[in-house]
Design an enzyme around this catalytic site. Structure first.
Site, PDB file in Angstrom:
ATOM      1  N   GLU A 313       0.679  -1.066   0.064  1.00 23.44           N
ATOM      2  CA  GLU A 313      -0.016   0.007  -0.135  1.00 23.44           C
ATOM      3  C   GLU A 313       0.907   1.212  -0.113  1.00 23.44           C
ATOM      4  OE1 GLU A 313      -4.249  -1.467   2.163  1.00 23.44           O
ATOM      5  OE2 GLU A 313      -2.351  -0.941   3.341  1.00 23.44           O
ATOM      6  N   ASP A 387      -8.310  -9.047   3.639  1.00 18.36           N
ATOM      7  CA  ASP A 387      -7.982  -7.839   4.669  1.00 18.36           C
ATOM      8  C   ASP A 387      -9.079  -8.006   5.429  1.00 18.36           C
ATOM      9  OD1 ASP A 387      -7.179  -5.571   5.913  1.00 18.36           O
ATOM     10  OD2 ASP A 387      -7.922  -4.243   4.039  1.00 18.36           O
ATOM     11  N   GLU A 415     -13.372  -2.680  11.451  1.00 12.85           N
ATOM     12  CA  GLU A 415     -12.995  -1.890  10.260  1.00 12.85           C
ATOM     13  C   GLU A 415     -14.380  -2.224   9.298  1.00 12.85           C
ATOM     14  OE1 GLU A 415     -10.002  -1.068   6.526  1.00 12.85           O
ATOM     15  OE2 GLU A 415      -9.395  -2.026   8.424  1.00 12.85           O
TER      16      GLU A 415
END
Length: 722
Positions: A313, A387, A415
Site C-alpha cells: 500500500e 483484509d 473496520e
C-alpha cells in the site's frame, strides 16, 4: 403518628438511595474490572472468611502492583476493608508471591507445580500447613504472581467456588500484543473510539491515569506487549524527542509486564538519518540501524522490537532496492538480536501491478523465503488472505512455512464489521480461524497449533490484535466492543477457551450475574458475528463495502486507481452468475492450500457454503443446500441478517432494569443504528445484484425501502478512522 410517618419516610428514602446505588449509571470506564460488592451472600461469606487478610512478601514494582490491586479489588468485592501484610497470625489467609520473595511460599513445597508453568505461569492452590489454611497464588516470577492474582479475582467476580483450588496455568503463546494504529497527531487509522490514548504533547512529564488503567486491563487478560504506533509508520517516533516520550510509557507499563514496541518506517535512514539510501545490504544503512537500536535501548532497556509494514500500500521497503522481505527483516533483526528484541514483519503485501489474484500475493512472495529469516523474526500474517473481512477462509500461509515462525494478526477494531456502531462479538471469528485445519502435517494440523509453535516447533510464538481502543470514556465506543478486546487477550493466552465461556466471564464481570440476563445476552453475543456476515457478505462474498471509509455497502464500486480496491474485482457479478473463481478454472488460489482442502473446497457441492462465492463463480440458479436457488438464498441470508438484528433488539429491550440506565440506553440506541445499517446493506446489495440476476426478491421477504440510485447516492462524510 407523626413519628411513625417520619420513620416510614426515612425507610423509603433509604430504600430509594439503596436502589439508586445498585443501579447507578455507569460510563463503562472500569471495563471488566468492576470491583463492586458481590451479590451472593453465600459466596461473600466464603470469600470474606478466607481472603480477609492478604499476605504479600516482597516490594518489587510488580509485587507493589499486586498488593494495590488485591487491596482495591477485594475491598470492593467483599464490601469490607482488606489488610495487606507481610506476616499474619490468622488461621485463613490469602498468600501471594514467589519462592524467592516469600519464605512461606518456599515452604509450601510447590516446586513440582511451579516447574510446569514457566516464567509467566502460576498456580492457585488451597493448602493447609501449620494449623492454617492458605489460599495460595504462587509463581516463579513476580509477573506470574500478578497474572495469578487476576485469575483469582476473575474467579471471585464470576462467583466460583475457591474452597479447594487446584489451578495450574501458563500462556500457550509467548508474545501477546496489541497493535495500535495510532498516529503521532493522535488520529487512529481504523479507530472508532475517539482519538489516540497517547497524548504525545504532554509526554514525558504528564502520565495520564488512563495509561495505568490501560496497563491494568491488559495485564488482567495476559496481554504482554503493545505496539504504540501505526504500521503506516512515521520516522519521527524514532527520534530522541519521541524516544523520551516512549520511555515514559515503557516505564509506566513495565510493572504490569507490558513491553513497548514501535513501528519502523523502512526509509528512516533517509528521512531522519540523512543517508542517500535505505538499501538493507548497504553498510552505512546497516550501521545506522545498529546505532539507532542501541540508542533506543539506552532509553528503554526492555524494548520489545519493531513491527514493520513494507512494500505494501505504498509503504517503502526492501523491494525498492531489489531485495527480499527476508533481507529487510534480517537487517533489523541483526541489530535487535544482541538486545533480545524481535522483528514482526507483516505479510500483508499486495501490488496492483501484479495481474494475478490479490489473495495469492502474500503466499507467492513469502513461501519461497521460508527458512531465510533470522531466528528473532516472526512473519505476522492476517487471519485471511484479503483484509480482515467479516468472514475469510484461513490464510494459506498458515502451515506453509514450517521453518519460519508465523504470528497471527487479528483485527479487534471492526473496520469491516460495522465499526464502532455495530454489535459483533468476534471471539467466534477468532476461534473459527484458530480451529481451521491446515492439513500441513496431516489431519489435526490446526492454525492454533501453527501459532503456538507445537506443529512446527517454532522457537518464537505470537498473536497480535489490531486495537479497538481510543480515548472515548468507555475505551471502545460500543460497550460490547470491550468484549472483543477481552476475548483477544484471553484467547492469546489460551486458545482452547471457548467463545461461550469467554462471553459468560465478560458478561458477569461487566454487567450482571443475573442468570437470565447472562443466558440471554450470551446467546445474543454468540450469534452477532454471523448476523453481521449475513447482512453484509453472505455465502463468501467479500470486499463490497463503501469506498475508502469502508462504512456501509458499496458493491458497485469500480473505476478506482487500483482494481483490487474495487468491489467488482471481488464479486464479479454478471447476468450469468456471481463469485470469484479461485479453482483451477480461475485464479487457482486454491492450489496454495493442502490437497485435502483443495479436494473439499474445489467442488461447489462439498465446499462449505460460508466460502462458496469466495472460491466459485456460480450461476444464479445454482441449487444451494437449502434447496433454494443461489439468488433466493442470497435474498434469504440478507433478510435473515436484518431479522437477527431485530431479535437482538428485542432481547436487549427485555433487559431493562437489570443493568444501569446509561449503558442500557447506549446499547439500545446503537442497536437501532445497527438495524438501519443492516437494512441499508440488505436493500442496497439485493437491488444492485438484482440488476444482474434479473430475478425477483421472494414475495414473502421484506422489500427495499428505496431505489438503488438512492443507495448509490449516499456518501457519508467524515467517517472516523480513515
Amino acid at each position: 403518628m407523626i413519628r411513625t410517618k417520619s420513620f416510614l419516610s426515612l425507610l423509603l428514602l433509604t430504600a430509594l438511595l439503596s436502589l439508586q446505588l445498585t443501579t447507578r449509571a455507569e460510563d463503562g470506564y472500569r471495563l471488566w474490572q468492576r470491583y463492586d460488592q458481590l451479590p451472593s451472600k453465600n459466596h461473600l461469606k466464603q470469600y470474606r472468611q478466607s481472603l480477609g487478610e492478604v499476605m504479600v512478601q516482597g516490594s518489587s514494582p510488580t509485587l507493589t502492583v499486586v498488593k494495590e490491586e488485591l487491596q482495591t479489588a477485594l475491598g470492593g468485592l467483599l464490601g469490607q476493608p482488606v489488610t495487606i501484610t507481610e506476616n499474619s497470625r490468622k488461621k485463613e489467609i490469602l498468600v501471594a508471591g514467589t519462592p524467592a520473595s516469600s519464605a512461606l511460599i518456599k515452604g509450601l513445597n510447590l516446586e513440582a507445580d511451579l516447574q510446569k508453568v514457566g516464567k509467566e505461569g502460576y498456580v492457585l492452590v488451597s493448602k493447609k500447613a501449620g494449623g492454617k489454611k492458605y489460599t495460595v497464588i504462587a509463581a516463579n516470577t513476580d509477573l506470574g504472581v500478578l497474572y495469578g492474582s487476576f485469575h483469582l479475582l476473575r474467579l471471585l467476580q464470576t462467583q466460583q467456588d475457591i474452597s479447594n483450588l487446584q489451578v495450574s496455568n501458563s500462556p500457550k503463546v509467548q508474545h501477546r500484543i496489541l497493535n495500535h494504529w495510532d498516529n503521532l497527531d493522535r488520529t487512529v487509522e481504523r479507530g472508532y473510539a475517539g482519538f489516540s490514548l497517547w497524548d504525545w504533547h504532554k509526554l514525558p512529564q504528564y502520565i495520564d491515569q488512563r495509561y495505568l488503567d490501560y496497563a491494568r486491563a491488559n495485564a488482567s487478560i495476559g496481554i504482554n506487549g503493545t505496539v504504540l504506533t501505526n504500521v503506516n509508520a512515521n520516522s519521527l517516533v524514532l527520534t530522541p524527542d519521541y524516544l523520551r516520550k516512549v520511555k515514559a510509557l515503557a516505564d509506566t507499563f513495565r510493572p504490569y509486564g507490558i513491553r513497548v514496541y514501535l513501528t519502523a518506517r523502512f526509509s528512516s535512514p533517509i528521512e531522519i538519518g540523512k543517508l542517500k539510501t535505505a538499501d538493507p545490504l548497504n553498510p552505512e544503512v546497516i550501521a545506522w540501524w545498529k546505532n539507532k537500536v542501541d540508542e533506543i535501548y539506552r532509553y528503554i532497556p526492555d524494548f520489545g522490537g519493531f513491527l514493520v509494514k513494507a512494500n505494501s500500500e505504498g509503504q517503502p521497503g526492501p523491494q525498492n532496492y531489489n531485495r527480499s522481505h527476508a533481507d529487510g527483516a534480517n537487517l533489523l533483526a541483526q541489530a535487535l538480536a544482541p538486545k533480545g528484541g524481535i522483528v514482526m514483519w507483516r505479510a500483508f503485501v499486495y501490488d496492483n501491478n501484479v495481474p494475478e489474484d490479490r489473495a495469492k500475493q502474500a503466499y507467492t512472495e513469502f513461501k519461497p523465503l521460508d527458512g531465510t529469516f533470522k531466528q528473532n523474526v516472526m512473519v505476522q500474517v492476517k487471519n485471511g488472505a484479503i483484509d480482515f473481512q467479516p468472514r475469510e477462509p484461513f490464510h494459506p500461509l498458515f502451515g506453509a512455512m514450517p521453518k519460519t515462525p508465523l504470528m497471527m494478526e487479528f483485527q479487534i477494531t471492526q473496520e469491516y464489521l460495522g465499526q464502532g456502531t455495530n454489535l459483533a462479538y468476534l471471539a467466534p471469528m477468532f476461534k473459527e480461524t484458530l480451529a481451521a485445519d491446515t492439513y500441513a502435517n496431516g489431519k489435526g494440523s490446526t492454525v492454533a497449533k501453527v501459532i503456538d509453535g507445537s506443529l512446527h516447533n517454532y522457537s518464537l510464538t505470537g498473536m497480535a490484535g489490531v486495537s479497538n481502543i481510543g480515548n472515548d470514556r468507555n475505551w471502545t465506543s460500543h460497550p460490547f466492543g470491550q468484549a472483543n478486546w477481552y476475548a483477544f487477550g484471553r484467547l492469546a493466552w489460551d486458545h482452547s477457551l471457548t467463545s461461550e465461556e469467554i462471553a459468560e466471564e465478560w458478561i458477569k464481570m461487566t454487567f450482571s450475574h443475573d442468570p437470565g440476563f447472562v443466558a440471554q445476552v450470551k446467546n445474543m453475543m454468540m450469534g452477532s458475528r454471523e448476523t453481521v456476515v449475513n447482512y453484509m457478505t453472505p455465502l463468501g462474498l467479500h470486499h463490497i463495502m463503501g469506498w475508502d471509509h469502508h462504512y456501509g455497502p458499496g458493491p458497485w464500486i469500480k473505476d478506482k486507481p487500483r482494481a483490487d480496491w474495487t468491489s467488482v474485482y471481488y464479486h464479479r457479478a454478471t447476468e450469468k452468475g456471481i463469485g470469484f473463481d479461485r479453482t483451477k478454472t480461475g485464479s487457482n488460489a486454491l492450489a496454495q492450500y493442502a490437497p485435502d482442502i483443495q479436494a473439499q473446497w474445489g467442488n461447489p457441492a462439498t465446499c462449505p457454503e460460508e466460502f462458496l462465492l469466495w472460491f466459485h463463480h456460480l450461476p444464479w440458479d445454482y441449487k444451494t443446500k437449502s434447496g433454494r436457488t443461489l439468488w433466493n438464498e442470497l435474498c434469504y441470508r440478507y433478510s435473515g441478517g436484518v431479522d437477527s438484528v431485530r431479535a437482538m433488539q428485542k432481547t436487549w429491550n427485555t433487559q431493562q432494569g437489570k443493568v444501569d440506565k446509561e449503558r442500557f440506553k447506549q446499547v439500545q440506541m446503537l442497536l437501532t443504528m445497527q438495524e438501519q445499517d443492516a437494512k441499508m446493506w440488505r436493500d442496497a446489495c439485493l437491488l444492485y445484484f438484482q440488476t444482474f440476476s434479473k430475478r425477483p426478491i421472494p414475495q414473502e421477504l421484506e422489500k427495499p425501502a428505496n431505489t438503488l440510485e438512492y443507495y448509490m447516492s449516499l456518501d457519508p462524510k467524515f467517517v472516523p478512522g480513515i
